[in-house]
Design an enzyme around this catalytic site. Structure first.
Site, short mmCIF file in Angstrom:
data_model
loop_
_atom_site.label_atom_id
_atom_site.label_comp_id
_atom_site.label_asym_id
_atom_site.label_seq_id
_atom_site.Cartn_x
_atom_site.Cartn_y
_atom_site.Cartn_z
NE ARG A 221 17.81 -9.51 -3.92
CZ ARG A 221 17.19 -9.81 -3.62
NH1 ARG A 221 18.71 -9.11 -2.10
NH2 ARG A 221 16.01 -10.22 -2.93
CG HIS A 269 22.33 -12.55 0.02
ND1 HIS A 269 22.42 -12.55 -1.00
CD2 HIS A 269 21.74 -11.97 0.69
CE1 HIS A 269 20.76 -11.75 -1.34
NE2 HIS A 269 20.83 -11.77 0.35
P1 NAP Z 1 10.26 -1.50 0.25
O1 NAP Z 1 9.60 -1.83 1.65
O2 NAP Z 1 10.62 -2.06 -0.59
O3 NAP Z 1 11.41 -0.67 0.27
C1 NAP Z 1 11.32 0.08 -0.50
C2 NAP Z 1 12.66 2.19 -0.98
O4 NAP Z 1 13.37 1.03 -1.67
C3 NAP Z 1 10.86 2.72 -1.11
O5 NAP Z 1 11.82 3.22 0.00
C4 NAP Z 1 10.81 2.87 -1.77
O6 NAP Z 1 10.48 3.70 -2.52
C5 NAP Z 1 12.59 3.18 -2.44
N1 NAP Z 1 12.73 2.92 -4.13
C6 NAP Z 1 12.12 2.31 -4.32
N2 NAP Z 1 12.48 2.22 -6.21
C7 NAP Z 1 13.29 3.82 -6.05
C8 NAP Z 1 13.36 4.42 -7.52
N3 NAP Z 1 13.70 4.45 -8.37
N4 NAP Z 1 14.41 5.53 -6.41
C9 NAP Z 1 14.37 5.67 -4.65
N5 NAP Z 1 13.50 4.86 -4.09
C10 NAP Z 1 13.27 3.86 -4.30
O7 NAP Z 1 11.94 -2.97 0.21
P2 NAP Z 1 12.72 -3.40 1.80
O8 NAP Z 1 12.07 -4.44 2.45
O9 NAP Z 1 13.00 -2.17 2.35
O10 NAP Z 1 13.79 -4.30 0.98
C11 NAP Z 1 14.71 -3.61 0.84
C12 NAP Z 1 15.83 -4.27 -0.73
O11 NAP Z 1 16.56 -5.32 0.31
C13 NAP Z 1 14.88 -5.54 -0.68
O12 NAP Z 1 14.44 -4.68 -2.85
C14 NAP Z 1 16.25 -6.39 -1.08
O13 NAP Z 1 16.55 -6.69 -2.52
C15 NAP Z 1 17.06 -6.34 0.00
N6 NAP Z 1 16.98 -7.07 0.96
C16 NAP Z 1 18.84 -7.79 1.26
C17 NAP Z 1 19.13 -8.39 2.19
C18 NAP Z 1 19.60 -8.88 2.51
O14 NAP Z 1 19.84 -9.62 3.00
N7 NAP Z 1 21.66 -8.56 1.79
C19 NAP Z 1 17.67 -8.59 3.04
C20 NAP Z 1 16.57 -8.32 2.74
C21 NAP Z 1 16.35 -7.49 1.64
P3 NAP Z 1 9.08 3.99 -1.90
O15 NAP Z 1 9.36 4.48 -0.68
O16 NAP Z 1 8.90 5.95 -1.99
O17 NAP Z 1 8.16 2.81 -2.63
C1 GLV Z 2 17.00 -10.91 0.99
O1 GLV Z 2 18.24 -11.17 -0.40
C2 GLV Z 2 16.11 -11.20 0.64
O2 GLV Z 2 15.70 -10.38 -0.56
O3 GLV Z 2 14.82 -10.99 1.62
#
Ligand code: NAP
Ligand code: GLV
Length: 306
Positions: A221, A269
């Site tokens: 983000r 994005h």
């Molecule tokens: P997720 O499965 O919830 O994984 C989040 C990771 O971040 C987990 O490993 C979590 O630790 C870690 N984390 C959270 N808070 C933390 C902190 N304070 N300190 C250290 N580590 C922390 O999320 P995801 O599905 O991988 O997605 C991640 C993010 O990518 C989304 O929230 C979204 O904003 C972004 N995204 C962007 C796009 C795009 O097109 N640009 C697309 C999809 C997603 P734990 O494993 O210990 O819980």
């Molecule tokens: C895109 O940014 C998502 O959070 O899926």
């Protein structure tokens, strides 16, 4: 069972058709201000009015991975909020991040500029060990990205809130591990959820801890990154460049300095798009699991903010 669909900036009809096919017998409707009460909501950036009117929901499905925008709304208390869990996004994210890392490591940006001038000028090979990659966030997306980078022989370290063990990835945990994680990284990939703890985490003092010639890839983000601090560290020479897919304001305003900066690559994005068929299959499967009283992956923890 009644399902209400309310996704801003989305062509609703193919989603409605897909959800009806995946959940035969369910009444699937696009939300309007006078819709009947539904059991399940499928949403992206819905208005607050949606939740004021839909008061009997059993679960809310977000058609994206990040729930930061949704958590700013007043959500019905006690109703599970479920985000997309990979659903075809992890492989896209791995493609995007590996492309950005390899483009920088193999200097394809330099070769593109040389080719535009008709110059044939091979450069010395670089060593993986001089370009360790740190991945912030080892969740559904970060873990896949880390494993894929490791398969290209990069030295990969990862950072998460809770401890992890991933083959080929040196894992650091929590605040205690943060500075060591940064010091072990030259290329930094942000795949954290946006929460009060992670907002502005890519700022002058943290980015300054990266190894010299650092490179930043933000695919999470825009609010993780302090824009002026990135530019200052690029201009001082501590950072070599950045690839940015997400921004504080989207679309990125035409006069934003990122557009014209010679060492920043901007994409709109697109690093991991929501894939309709995969998302519908996942949501329908989870609705069936909920109806059978089964536990689900991807339920948002409101206290943690992700
Ligand atoms: P997720 O499965 O919830 O994984 C989040 C990771 O971040 C987990 O490993 C979590 O630790 C870690 N984390 C959270 N808070 C933390 C902190 N304070 N300190 C250290 N580590 C922390 O999320 P995801 O599905 O991988 O997605 C991640 C993010 O990518 C989304 O929230 C979204 O904003 C972004 N995204 C962007 C796009 C795009 O097109 N640009 C697309 C999809 C997603 P734990 O494993 O210990 O819980
Ligand atoms: C895109 O940014 C998502 O959070 O899926």
């Amino acid at each position: 069972m009644r399902l209400s669909f309310c996704c801003t900036d989305t062509d609703a009809q193919p989603w409605l058709d897909g959800l009806r096919a995946a959940l035969p017998g369910a009444l699937v409707e696009e939300w309007t201000a006078d819709s009947s009460a539904a059991d399940y909501a499928v949403v992206w950036a819905p208005p607050q009015a949606f939740f004021e009117q839909q008061t009997q929901l059993k679960a809310i499905f977000n058609t994206g991975a990040g729930v930061d925008a949704l958590l700013k709304l007043r959500l019905p208390p006690g109703v599970p909020l479920i985000r997309l869990d990979d659903a075809g996004m992890a492989v896209q994210m791995a493609e995007y991040v590996c492309h950005a890392v390899i483009r920088h490591f193999r200097e394809f940006d330099v070769y593109e500029a040389q080719a535009a001038q008709g110059r044939w000028a091979p450069r010395p090979p670089r060593r993986h060990r001089d370009f360790p990659v740190g991945v912030m966030g080892l969740g559904a997306l970060g873990e896949r990205v880390s494993r894929t980078l490791a398969a290209f022989d990069f030295l990969v370290c990862g950072w998460s809130r809770s401890a992890k063990a991933i083959d080929g990835v040196q894992c650091f945990t929590g605040e205690a591990g943060f500075n060591d994680f940064l010091a072990a990284s030259r290329i930094l990939v942000c795949l954290l959820p946006l929460t009060p703890e992670t907002e502005n985490i890519l700022r002058r003092d943290t980015l300054a801890r990266l190894q010299p010639g650092g490179y930043v890839i933000n695919v999470a983000r825009g609010r993780h990154l302090v824009d002026d601090d990135l530019i200052a560290l690029l201009d001082s020479g501590h950072l070599a460049g950045a690839t940015l897919d997400v921004f504080r304001s989207e679309p990125l305003p035409a006069d934003h300095p990122f557009w014209a900066h010679p060492r920043i690559t901007v994409t709109p994005h697109i690093s991991a798009r929501t894939l309709r068929d995969e998302s519908i299959a996942q949501i329908a499967g989870k609705i069936r699991a909920l109806e059978n009283g089964e536990a689900l992956a991807g339920v948002v923890n409101h206290a943690l903010g992700y």
